[in-house]
Write a protein that holds these residues in place. Structure first.
Motif, PDB file in Angstrom:
ATOM      1  N   ARG A  70      42.011  41.844  53.438  1.00 26.52           N
ATOM      2  CA  ARG A  70      42.843  42.476  52.403  1.00 26.52           C
ATOM      3  C   ARG A  70      44.290  42.618  52.867  1.00 26.52           C
ATOM      4  NH1 ARG A  70      39.268  47.622  51.269  1.00 26.52           N
ATOM      5  NH2 ARG A  70      41.031  48.257  49.944  1.00 26.52           N
ATOM      6  N   TRP A  87      41.681  44.028  46.582  1.00 23.56           N
ATOM      7  CA  TRP A  87      40.230  44.013  46.701  1.00 23.56           C
ATOM      8  C   TRP A  87      39.769  42.565  46.665  1.00 23.56           C
ATOM      9  CZ3 TRP A  87      36.775  46.765  48.739  1.00 23.56           C
ATOM     10  CH2 TRP A  87      35.418  46.629  48.436  1.00 23.56           C
ATOM     11  N   ALA A  89      36.202  39.746  46.684  1.00 24.11           N
ATOM     12  CA  ALA A  89      34.768  39.592  46.411  1.00 24.11           C
ATOM     13  C   ALA A  89      34.430  38.104  46.411  1.00 24.11           C
ATOM     14  CB  ALA A  89      34.393  40.242  45.085  1.00 24.11           C
ATOM     15  N   SER A  92      36.407  35.048  41.931  1.00 24.45           N
ATOM     16  CA  SER A  92      36.919  35.955  40.905  1.00 24.45           C
ATOM     17  C   SER A  92      35.829  36.304  39.901  1.00 24.45           C
ATOM     18  CB  SER A  92      38.133  35.339  40.199  1.00 24.45           C
ATOM     19  OG  SER A  92      37.829  34.077  39.667  1.00 24.45           O
ATOM     20  N   VAL A  95      34.585  39.528  41.084  1.00 27.57           N
ATOM     21  CA  VAL A  95      35.636  40.505  40.818  1.00 27.57           C
ATOM     22  C   VAL A  95      35.559  40.980  39.371  1.00 27.57           C
ATOM     23  CG1 VAL A  95      38.132  40.797  40.588  1.00 27.57           C
ATOM     24  CG2 VAL A  95      37.203  39.677  42.620  1.00 27.57           C
ATOM     25  N   GLN A  98      32.506  43.143  38.705  1.00 25.04           N
ATOM     26  CA  GLN A  98      32.685  44.486  39.239  1.00 25.04           C
ATOM     27  C   GLN A  98      33.598  45.321  38.340  1.00 25.04           C
ATOM     28  OE1 GLN A  98      34.090  43.815  43.237  1.00 25.04           O
ATOM     29  NE2 GLN A  98      32.030  43.695  44.098  1.00 25.04           N
ATOM     30  N   THR A 218      44.142  39.551  38.818  1.00 18.58           N
ATOM     31  CA  THR A 218      43.131  38.868  39.621  1.00 18.58           C
ATOM     32  C   THR A 218      43.601  37.468  40.007  1.00 18.58           C
ATOM     33  OG1 THR A 218      41.939  37.915  37.731  1.00 18.58           O
ATOM     34  CG2 THR A 218      41.319  40.147  38.417  1.00 18.58           C
ATOM     35  N   THR A 220      42.351  33.863  42.771  1.00 18.81           N
ATOM     36  CA  THR A 220      41.260  33.190  43.477  1.00 18.81           C
ATOM     37  C   THR A 220      41.842  32.257  44.524  1.00 18.81           C
ATOM     38  OG1 THR A 220      39.307  31.773  43.226  1.00 18.81           O
ATOM     39  CG2 THR A 220      41.167  31.294  41.798  1.00 18.81           C
ATOM     40  N   TYR A 234      40.022  37.707  44.454  1.00 19.60           N
ATOM     41  CA  TYR A 234      40.621  38.979  44.843  1.00 19.60           C
ATOM     42  C   TYR A 234      41.485  39.513  43.716  1.00 19.60           C
ATOM     43  CZ  TYR A 234      44.622  35.945  46.051  1.00 19.60           C
ATOM     44  OH  TYR A 234      45.649  35.032  46.014  1.00 19.60           O
ATOM     45  N   LEU A 235      41.928  40.738  43.863  1.00 20.51           N
ATOM     46  CA  LEU A 235      42.771  41.363  42.845  1.00 20.51           C
ATOM     47  C   LEU A 235      43.787  42.277  43.500  1.00 20.51           C
ATOM     48  CD1 LEU A 235      41.894  44.604  42.526  1.00 20.51           C
ATOM     49  CD2 LEU A 235      39.955  43.612  41.336  1.00 20.51           C
ATOM     50  N   LEU A 245      36.302  50.373  42.159  1.00 19.32           N
ATOM     51  CA  LEU A 245      35.504  49.162  42.350  1.00 19.32           C
ATOM     52  C   LEU A 245      34.630  49.266  43.598  1.00 19.32           C
ATOM     53  CD1 LEU A 245      38.205  46.498  41.451  1.00 19.32           C
ATOM     54  CD2 LEU A 245      36.340  47.331  40.016  1.00 19.32           C
ATOM     55  N   ARG A 249      30.494  48.109  44.147  1.00 12.85           N
ATOM     56  CA  ARG A 249      30.224  46.913  44.971  1.00 12.85           C
ATOM     57  C   ARG A 249      28.878  47.066  45.677  1.00 12.85           C
ATOM     58  NH1 ARG A 249      33.025  48.374  50.022  1.00 12.85           N
ATOM     59  NH2 ARG A 249      31.797  50.167  50.744  1.00 12.85           N
TER      60      ARG A 249
END
Length: 359
Positions: A70, A87, A89, A92, A95, A98, A218, A220, A234-235, A245, A249
């Protein structure tokens, strides 16, 4: 696909089809918006070394906060972002799921504007969130007065705005985003999966984060970073949104291998993004070539081009497949989408399309 009656699946899922573009073994595959240029040997070796180090500790759980990753993603995005505002994951896709797990759900509504990414209603279905779709204009831009009126009428808990949009490639201007942000009562998600491919001068929604705490942007690593096989989305958002979030998770959702792979790729950002300019140029050349031959072409800020109209687009799609070229039959009726590949792949696409012709 029909699930047998003895399988106690949820009723609304029984006759649904799994998501996925056709996977056909042909020489030229231009249907899933992949980056045709993979990592160099140097970058691949660095990523492999990072994965090797992670493999030596696979008996241990990964960093569930993915903090180092991150931090690296925040540094890449810039705009004064810090790790607590980022964040990550598994793609996307996770993401987005979530986001709806946290802010959608039973009795809640998510709204977007079609045509857009076909997975959005599936995220809504899977999280029991009511799905509402407005319509884009004929040029696939957002009709701002109509969009504002729909948001005011529906009062959605989440709005998905895709920029550049998939499957049309259309980007949104800051004033269009602000108009929706000003009236949306809940979260506004700007999906920028193709942001690195946008034309010069096209802004990013990251510029609006500071003044809009309910905005989520967001991204990717699948597209511009040529890391589709790495599955890293990610975002960027307010730290309080990120914390929300973290509640939904799954434990240790991002494996040590995935984190190592993404960190390794980020160490080679300049190299991996070096092909983006070439893909932009090829995209614009492809759009011009199609327009010169009388096709309608959607203005694209992504790594694909949507073109039409075809009385029978499936026949054109099949004709291309018969000639070894796979593109995507997606979007509004009568339109097809071609991902941007290497010059050789695009030449094969052009030759095949000339042979097939309008149908």
């Amino acid at each position: 696909m029909t699930v047998p009656s003895w399988v106690p699946i949820r009723d609304e899922l029984r006759n649904e089809e799994p998501y996925g573009a056709p996977q056909i073994d042909v020489p030229v595959r231009l249907n899933t918006n992949e980056n045709p240029y993979g990592p160099s040997e140097k970058a691949a070796a660095d990523i492999a070394g990072a994965v090797h180090q992670a493999a030596l500790e696979l008996n241990r759980y990964p960093d569930r906060e993915a903090w180092a990753l991150r931090e690296a993603l925040a540094a890449y995005l810039g705009h004064g972002l810090t790790a607590d505002r980022v964040w990550a994951a598994n793609g996307s896709n996770e993401v987005m799921q979530q986001i709806l797990q946290a802010f959608g759900g039973p009795g809640r509504t998510v709204l977007s504007f079609a045509p857009t990414y076909s997975m959005y209603p599936e995220y809504a279905r899977n999280t029991h969130t009511r799905w509402v779709a407005g319509r884009r204009r004929e040029d696939f831009a957002i009709d701002v007065p109509a969009a504002v009126a729909l948001v005011e009428a529906e009062q959605p808990d989440v709005v998905f705005l895709t920029s550049p949009n998939n499957p049309t490639g259309t980007a949104l201007a800051p004033e269009e985003l602000r108009a929706v942000l000003d009236v949306a009562p809940g979260m506004v998600v700007v999906d920028e999966a193709y942001a690195e491919f946008r034309r010069e001068g096209t802004p990013t929604a990251l510029e609006l984060l500071a003044g809009h705490p309910r905005l989520i942007v967001t991204r990717t690593m699948s597209k511009a970073f040529a890391l589709a096989g790495g599955r890293l989305g990610y975002l960027a958002a307010d730290p309080a949104v990120v914390d929300a979030l973290r509640i939904v998770r799954l434990p240790y959702h991002l494996s040590s291998v995935t984190q190592a792979t993404a960190l390794g790729a980020l160490r080679h950002t300049d190299e991996l993004l070096a092909q983006v300019d070439a893909l932009r140029t090829t995209r614009d050349e492809t759009a011009d070539w199609l327009a010169e031959r009388g096709y309608d072409v959607a203005a694209s800020d992504a790594n694909f081009v949507l073109f039409g109209h075809f009385p029978d687009r499936h026949a054109v799609w099949e004709g291309l497949v018969d000639r070894g070229v796979l593109i995507r039959e997606v979007g509004p009726d009568g339109w097809l989408r071609v991902s941007i590949g290497t010059p050789e792949e695009m030449q094969a696409f052009r030759a095949a399309l000339m042979e097939v012709g309008p149908r």
